[in-house]
Design an enzyme around this catalytic site. Structure first.
Site, PDB file in Angstrom:
ATOM      1  N   GLU A 106       0.771  -1.268   0.132  1.00 41.48           N
ATOM      2  CA  GLU A 106       0.055  -0.021   0.014  1.00 41.48           C
ATOM      3  C   GLU A 106       0.874   1.341   0.023  1.00 41.48           C
ATOM      4  O   GLU A 106       0.644   2.387   0.755  1.00 41.48           O
ATOM      5  CB  GLU A 106      -1.008   0.009   1.190  1.00 41.48           C
ATOM      6  CG  GLU A 106      -1.814  -1.126   1.125  1.00 41.48           C
ATOM      7  CD  GLU A 106      -2.560  -1.415   2.452  1.00 41.48           C
ATOM      8  OE1 GLU A 106      -2.892  -0.588   3.340  1.00 41.48           O
ATOM      9  OE2 GLU A 106      -3.657  -2.261   2.410  1.00 41.48           O
ATOM     10  N   GLU A 108      -6.061 -10.775  -1.285  1.00 42.10           N
ATOM     11  CA  GLU A 108      -6.802 -10.624  -0.255  1.00 42.10           C
ATOM     12  C   GLU A 108      -8.394 -10.508  -0.455  1.00 42.10           C
ATOM     13  O   GLU A 108      -9.321  -9.825   0.223  1.00 42.10           O
ATOM     14  CB  GLU A 108      -6.490  -9.273   0.584  1.00 42.10           C
ATOM     15  CG  GLU A 108      -4.926  -9.356   0.750  1.00 42.10           C
ATOM     16  CD  GLU A 108      -4.465  -8.038   1.796  1.00 42.10           C
ATOM     17  OE1 GLU A 108      -5.399  -7.378   2.233  1.00 42.10           O
ATOM     18  OE2 GLU A 108      -3.226  -7.943   1.693  1.00 42.10           O
TER      19      GLU A 108
HETATM   20  C1  GLA Z   1      -4.841  -4.858   4.203  1.00 46.07           C
HETATM   21  C2  GLA Z   1      -3.479  -5.689   4.806  1.00 46.07           C
HETATM   22  C3  GLA Z   1      -3.816  -6.922   5.220  1.00 46.07           C
HETATM   23  C4  GLA Z   1      -5.212  -6.613   6.279  1.00 46.07           C
HETATM   24  C5  GLA Z   1      -6.022  -6.319   5.446  1.00 46.07           C
HETATM   25  C6  GLA Z   1      -7.461  -6.363   6.172  1.00 46.07           C
HETATM   26  O1  GLA Z   1      -5.306  -5.155   3.181  1.00 46.07           O
HETATM   27  O2  GLA Z   1      -2.633  -5.672   3.618  1.00 46.07           O
HETATM   28  O3  GLA Z   1      -2.788  -7.513   6.127  1.00 46.07           O
HETATM   29  O4  GLA Z   1      -4.832  -6.030   7.377  1.00 46.07           O
HETATM   30  O5  GLA Z   1      -5.931  -4.934   5.303  1.00 46.07           O
HETATM   31  O6  GLA Z   1      -7.534  -6.694   7.742  1.00 46.07           O
END
Ligand code: GLA
Length: 387
Positions: free
Chosen positions: A156, A261
């Site tokens: 991020e 994710e």
């Molecule tokens: C982000 C992070 C993850 C997790 C998610 C939601 O996407 O990369 O490690 O913390 O948020 O919990």
């Protein structure tokens, strides 16, 4: 193994066996397409919940640690490393021959304050922070050299506007931290795959920013293997075309994509955020938590359609996708029960709170079959058209 543990394992098997026999395994269904993974927590990989461990091993051929490899857990204080849970995580993946993912080395969240600030609150020096980051990466990646398949090295780093996100990393170090982090990770384990991971890169400005970042990393000879598209999505966003375009855009730079994710939020979006008195907040606004008992059939169906649609896009793009990882195993595990408002009941995954498959699970399987049939039809057509 003592008798108590043997009885525990046996009863866990007896509980899950009927389910396992009846249920296709995601990792089998997509074995020719991509790895299928899940983010796991300590009870699932440490053996404290045997039924959950067996379920994960049966369904998935890749795992990502939900939290245990994040900085605050492995490197809680200056010079203090704690690998107790991370070692268990890696051992679990190895015992089931899974693709074990490392997540994550450089992030602005879940990183302790001492990394960026002196006790008086002022920023640490750039020189100190560079040393600290390099020590972190060499220690953590080095420990699992040859055992972890790939690392979300940076998480991020791009903002919604496509510019580099103004994190403490950028403020103190400038953009040099990005290339450095990848170079150190590569040095610490030359065979590990290196990824850049982010959310919302299906949206144009942010996608352009991530593409620029990837181009810059490649120009600096970083051996980037893939970009993780997190895919924390809703029932309507992003459109399938946006996802395909995003996969193609990164593919055109020569990197693969991980859907890293995945979950589908079914609750109404809210800007309320965290509140001191959550109970009161939810009591006053029942619309924020509309399905406190179960998901109504209409929403269940919408979720199933959405998952079918997503997996159709993924199998269509399977040559560019290395892995599809769900953020959690069942609905009860999901962070979306507690974010952005704590204490809600969400239903974002394929398995319910008892690991029973939901209609979305069947639709995911159906998408694989539908795509397979279309392919067969296509190749039959090709044979006739081009004998
Ligand atoms: C982000 C992070 C993850 C997790 C998610 C939601 O996407 O990369 O490690 O913390 O948020 O919990």
């Amino acid at each position: 193994m003592n008798a108590k543990i043997q009885v525990g394992i046996l009863s866990a098997w007896l509980m899950v066996l009927p389910v396992l026999q009846a249920q296709p395994a995601l990792k089998q269904v997509f074995k020719d397409d991509f790895l299928v993974g899940a983010a796991v927590n300590a009870s699932q990989f440490s053996g404290s919940d045997q039924a959950a461990s067996l379920f994960v091993a049966r369904q998935f051929d890749s795992i990502t640690p939900e939290n245990v490899l994040k900085w605050e857990n492995v490197h809680p204080g200056p010079g203090v490393f704690d690998f107790t849970q991370a070692d268990r995580y890696v051992a679990f993946g190895e015992s089931h021959q899974m693709a074990i993912i490392g997540h994550t080395l450089v992030w602005h969240q879940q990183t302790p304050a001492w990394v960026f600030h002196r006790p008086d609150g002022s920023d640490v020096s750039a020189e100190w922070l560079m040393n600290c980051l390099s020590n972190h990466i060499f220690t953590v990646v080095g420990r699992y050299r040859g055992r972890i398949r790939g690392w979300d090295v940076v998480n991020e780093a791009v903002g919604e506007d496509g510019k580099l996100r103004p994190t403490p990393w950028l403020r103190i170090l400038g953009p040099q931290y990005l290339v450095k982090a990848y170079q150190w990770a590569h040095e610490a384990d030359p065979h590990a795959e290196l990824y850049y991971n982010d959310y919302g890169i299906e949206n144009q400005p942010k996608r352009d920013g991530a593409l620029t970042l990837v181009r810059n990393l490649l120009a600096a000879h970083v051996p980037l293997a893939a970009v993780g598209i997190q895919e924390h999505v809703s029932l309507n966003w992003p459109a399938p075309a946006q996802i395909s375009q995003t996969i193609a855009a990164f593919g055109s730079l020569g990197v693969k994509v991980n859907i890293s994710e995945l979950d589908v939020d079914v609750l109404p979006p809210t800007a309320v955020g965290h509140s001191a008195d959550v109970g009161l907040l939810l009591a006053r606004n029942p619309r924020l938590n509309p399905y406190p008992q179960e998901l109504p059939e209409t929403v269940q169906e919408a979720l199933a359609r959405r998952y079918g649609q997503l997996f159709f896009v993924y199998v269509q793009n399977r040559k560019s996708i290395e892995r599809v990882t769900f953020w959690g195993v069942n609905d009860g595990d999901s962070w979306l029960n507690n974010w952005p408002v704590p204490g809600r009941r969400n239903y974002p995954l394929l398995f319910d709170r008892h690991n029973q498959p939901k209609p979305a699970f069947s639709n995911v399987i159906a998408s694989a079959e539908k795509y397979g049939l279309l392919q067969k039809k296509g190749s039959a057509y090709d044979e006739v058209a081009n004998p």
